[in-house]
Every structure is written in structure tokens, then in C-alpha cells.
Design a protein around this motif. Sequence first.
Motif, PDB file in Angstrom:
ATOM      1  N   ARG A   1       0.847  -1.186   0.000  1.00  0.00           N
ATOM      2  CA  ARG A   1       0.000   0.000   0.000  1.00  0.00           C
ATOM      3  C   ARG A   1       0.884   1.237   0.000  1.00  0.00           C
ATOM      4  N   VAL A   2       0.577   2.177  -0.872  1.00  0.00           N
ATOM      5  CA  VAL A   2       1.345   3.414  -0.982  1.00  0.00           C
ATOM      6  C   VAL A   2       0.392   4.594  -0.868  1.00  0.00           C
ATOM      7  N   GLN A   3       0.685   5.506   0.033  1.00  0.00           N
ATOM      8  CA  GLN A   3      -0.069   6.750   0.132  1.00  0.00           C
ATOM      9  C   GLN A   3       0.836   7.887  -0.326  1.00  0.00           C
ATOM     10  N   SER A   4       0.317   8.752  -1.167  1.00  0.00           N
ATOM     11  CA  SER A   4       1.101   9.888  -1.639  1.00  0.00           C
ATOM     12  C   SER A   4       0.186  11.084  -1.811  1.00  0.00           C
ATOM     13  N   TRP A   5       0.782  12.261  -1.827  1.00  0.00           N
ATOM     14  CA  TRP A   5      -0.030  13.444  -2.039  1.00  0.00           C
ATOM     15  C   TRP A   5       0.816  14.585  -2.596  1.00  0.00           C
ATOM     16  N   THR A   6       0.127  15.503  -3.240  1.00  0.00           N
ATOM     17  CA  THR A   6       0.696  16.745  -3.733  1.00  0.00           C
ATOM     18  C   THR A   6      -0.079  17.866  -3.034  1.00  0.00           C
ATOM     19  N   PRO A   7       0.261  19.125  -3.296  1.00  0.00           N
ATOM     20  CA  PRO A   7      -0.530  20.201  -2.683  1.00  0.00           C
ATOM     21  C   PRO A   7      -2.012  20.159  -3.047  1.00  0.00           C
ATOM     22  N   THR A   8      -2.380  19.500  -4.138  1.00  0.00           N
ATOM     23  CA  THR A   8      -3.782  19.537  -4.584  1.00  0.00           C
ATOM     24  C   THR A   8      -4.487  18.185  -4.599  1.00  0.00           C
ATOM     25  N   GLU A   9      -3.744  17.073  -4.481  1.00  0.00           N
ATOM     26  CA  GLU A   9      -4.371  15.757  -4.599  1.00  0.00           C
ATOM     27  C   GLU A   9      -3.804  14.790  -3.573  1.00  0.00           C
ATOM     28  N   SER A  10      -4.614  13.790  -3.238  1.00  0.00           N
ATOM     29  CA  SER A  10      -4.198  12.705  -2.352  1.00  0.00           C
ATOM     30  C   SER A  10      -4.483  11.383  -3.046  1.00  0.00           C
ATOM     31  N   SER A  11      -3.533  10.455  -2.981  1.00  0.00           N
ATOM     32  CA  SER A  11      -3.681   9.171  -3.672  1.00  0.00           C
ATOM     33  C   SER A  11      -3.433   8.003  -2.725  1.00  0.00           C
ATOM     34  N   GLN A  12      -4.215   6.951  -2.930  1.00  0.00           N
ATOM     35  CA  GLN A  12      -4.022   5.685  -2.236  1.00  0.00           C
ATOM     36  C   GLN A  12      -3.840   4.608  -3.295  1.00  0.00           C
ATOM     37  N   THR A  13      -2.757   3.860  -3.196  1.00  0.00           N
ATOM     38  CA  THR A  13      -2.457   2.804  -4.161  1.00  0.00           C
ATOM     39  C   THR A  13      -2.289   1.471  -3.449  1.00  0.00           C
ATOM     40  N   VAL A  14      -2.866   0.435  -4.028  1.00  0.00           N
ATOM     41  CA  VAL A  14      -2.626  -0.932  -3.559  1.00  0.00           C
ATOM     42  C   VAL A  14      -2.091  -1.733  -4.738  1.00  0.00           C
ATOM     43  N   VAL A  15      -0.897  -2.289  -4.564  1.00  0.00           N
ATOM     44  CA  VAL A  15      -0.285  -3.154  -5.569  1.00  0.00           C
ATOM     45  C   VAL A  15      -0.349  -4.583  -5.045  1.00  0.00           C
ATOM     46  N   SER A  16      -0.939  -5.473  -5.834  1.00  0.00           N
ATOM     47  CA  SER A  16      -1.147  -6.859  -5.399  1.00  0.00           C
ATOM     48  C   SER A  16      -0.431  -7.814  -6.334  1.00  0.00           C
ATOM     49  N   VAL A  17       0.133  -8.865  -5.751  1.00  0.00           N
ATOM     50  CA  VAL A  17       0.866  -9.863  -6.527  1.00  0.00           C
ATOM     51  C   VAL A  17       0.314 -11.239  -6.200  1.00  0.00           C
TER      52      VAL A  17
ATOM     53  N   PRO B   1      -3.071  15.859   4.530  1.00  0.00           N
ATOM     54  CA  PRO B   1      -2.633  15.097   3.359  1.00  0.00           C
ATOM     55  C   PRO B   1      -3.649  14.048   2.942  1.00  0.00           C
ATOM     56  N   GLN B   2      -4.624  13.745   3.816  1.00  0.00           N
ATOM     57  CA  GLN B   2      -5.603  12.717   3.515  1.00  0.00           C
ATOM     58  C   GLN B   2      -6.955  13.346   3.203  1.00  0.00           C
ATOM     59  N   THR B   3      -7.661  12.752   2.277  1.00  0.00           N
ATOM     60  CA  THR B   3      -9.011  13.185   1.933  1.00  0.00           C
ATOM     61  C   THR B   3      -9.877  11.942   1.826  1.00  0.00           C
ATOM     62  N   SER B   4     -11.072  11.993   2.367  1.00  0.00           N
ATOM     63  CA  SER B   4     -11.968  10.842   2.296  1.00  0.00           C
ATOM     64  C   SER B   4     -12.604  10.762   0.919  1.00  0.00           C
ATOM     65  N   ALA B   5     -12.352   9.675   0.218  1.00  0.00           N
ATOM     66  CA  ALA B   5     -12.953   9.485  -1.096  1.00  0.00           C
ATOM     67  C   ALA B   5     -14.453   9.253  -0.985  1.00  0.00           C
ATOM     68  N   ARG B   6     -14.910   8.817   0.178  1.00  0.00           N
ATOM     69  CA  ARG B   6     -16.332   8.531   0.360  1.00  0.00           C
ATOM     70  C   ARG B   6     -17.189   9.784   0.221  1.00  0.00           C
ATOM     71  N   ALA B   7     -16.620  10.927   0.546  1.00  0.00           N
ATOM     72  CA  ALA B   7     -17.378  12.177   0.507  1.00  0.00           C
ATOM     73  C   ALA B   7     -17.042  13.018  -0.715  1.00  0.00           C
ATOM     74  N   SER B   8     -16.296  12.462  -1.651  1.00  0.00           N
ATOM     75  CA  SER B   8     -15.850  13.234  -2.801  1.00  0.00           C
ATOM     76  C   SER B   8     -16.634  12.854  -4.051  1.00  0.00           C
ATOM     77  N   GLU B   9     -17.052  13.864  -4.808  1.00  0.00           N
ATOM     78  CA  GLU B   9     -17.699  13.623  -6.099  1.00  0.00           C
ATOM     79  C   GLU B   9     -16.670  13.521  -7.215  1.00  0.00           C
ATOM     80  N   HIS B  10     -15.535  14.134  -7.015  1.00  0.00           N
ATOM     81  CA  HIS B  10     -14.534  14.226  -8.070  1.00  0.00           C
ATOM     82  C   HIS B  10     -13.306  13.398  -7.720  1.00  0.00           C
ATOM     83  N   GLY B  11     -12.707  12.834  -8.730  1.00  0.00           N
ATOM     84  CA  GLY B  11     -11.518  12.026  -8.543  1.00  0.00           C
ATOM     85  C   GLY B  11     -11.372  11.047  -9.683  1.00  0.00           C
ATOM     86  N   ARG B  12     -10.337  10.235  -9.627  1.00  0.00           N
ATOM     87  CA  ARG B  12     -10.092   9.259 -10.686  1.00  0.00           C
ATOM     88  C   ARG B  12      -9.468   8.011 -10.078  1.00  0.00           C
TER      89      ARG B  12
END
Length: 222
Positions: free
Chosen positions: A95-111, A130-141
Motif C-alpha cells: 500500500r502506498v499513500q502519496s499526495w501533492t498540494p492539490t491531490e491525495s492518492s491511495q495505491t494498492v499493488v497486489s501480486v 494530506p488525507q481526503t476521504s474518497a467517500r465524501a468526494s464527487e470528483h476524482g479518478r
Amino acid sequence: MTTKQPHFQAELALDEYRVVLQAAPDLVMPASLRVGTLAKSGPDADRRGSAAVAALTGRQLLGRTAVGPGDVAGDPHPLLLVALGLPLMAVQAMRVQSWTPTESSQTVVSVAGRLMSAVTVTVPRCTDSPQTSARASEHGRVAISLGSLSLLVGHLDGLLAAAPPEPAGMRALTVQLGLVESRTLIAAIRTGDDLVTEQLATQFGATAAVPLLRSLAVSGGG
């Protein structure tokens, strides 16, 4: 011969990802990749859901089956299901968490075996965390990829921010900070305290880095 090209790649809007998960209720996603339901993520859930279904079926990522209000039918693309389901059967996962001044990302790499999948959920970042809840967000990718294990190193490398080129006439500067000074500097950057940031940078001979340190401050933080 093992190919280095992904077997499957897709980038979904956050609402499209929600629709896919609703269409595959047996999928159990890791906690960091859960984004909640359309109904709980904001207004106009039916309209947003219909738009997401239309986009997914147009890209052949969701079966063309009639969709009723508040309900999702049609099967997601088989490789999309494999990519999203791999964390359930993974032998190893990162699991990798990363962020920039405008975005927060959560990544899971599975093998699992010779396969790897990577799922990254990116949402706009709050100004004070640095964290934002995706559950309450309308925008994202959501970026989704599935491929051979040979892609693993390249994918992990891609999660790291590339170092910016060194400007002409500038040289790299290395300084050593104590634990107290490091915490003070981080707090000053987070809160936009330019005076403390400049004082600490000057104290440790890094005056040239002041503009860069100031640019890291999050407006409105606290």
C-alpha cells in the motif's frame, strides 16, 4: 515469452468506479480503496450514476444492460474484475499513500503468482490534511492496471515523484536538521508561517531554498 505490456489498463472517474463496484457486489476492496456509494457521496446521485453507466458502456467496460433508478445491472469487463479482485487472492500486497498540494492518492499493488494489479484512487486534497476521504468526494479518478509480474518494479518507480531538473547555475544543497528543528520546519510549512520557515532555512545555510519551502505551504492550513 513474458510480455511487459499491461494485460489491461483503465482510468475511471470516481463515480464510474462506484458503479463498477455496485455492479460486482462480491468484490471486497481494501479499506484504502473504498469510496462509498453514489447516494452518500453527494447530490444528484441518479444523474451521476446514469452518466457513469453511459461512459462505462461506451468504453465497453460495463455490459449493455438496462439500468433502473438506483440500480446497476450488467457485468463489468472480465479483466477489470480480475484487476480489482486480485487483492483478495494476493500473496503479497503493498500500500502506498502519496499526495501533492492539490491531490491525495491511495495505491494498492497486489501480486499473485505471475500476475500483478495496481489500483490507485486519487481525489482532491483538503487544504489542511494530506488525507481526503474518497467517500465524501464527487470528483476524482481511479487508475487500474493488470499485467505480468515483470511490470512491478516499473510501476512502483512510477509512483515516485521525479526530481525536478536542477536550474542552471544552481547546485544541490544538503543540510542536517535536528528532530526538533525538523518538526518546527514542517509545522511552519504546513501553516504557511513564512517568518519561521525563513529563519530556520537561514540558520542552516539554506537561504536559497526559502522560495521552494514557501511554495510547499498549503494556503488556509491550520
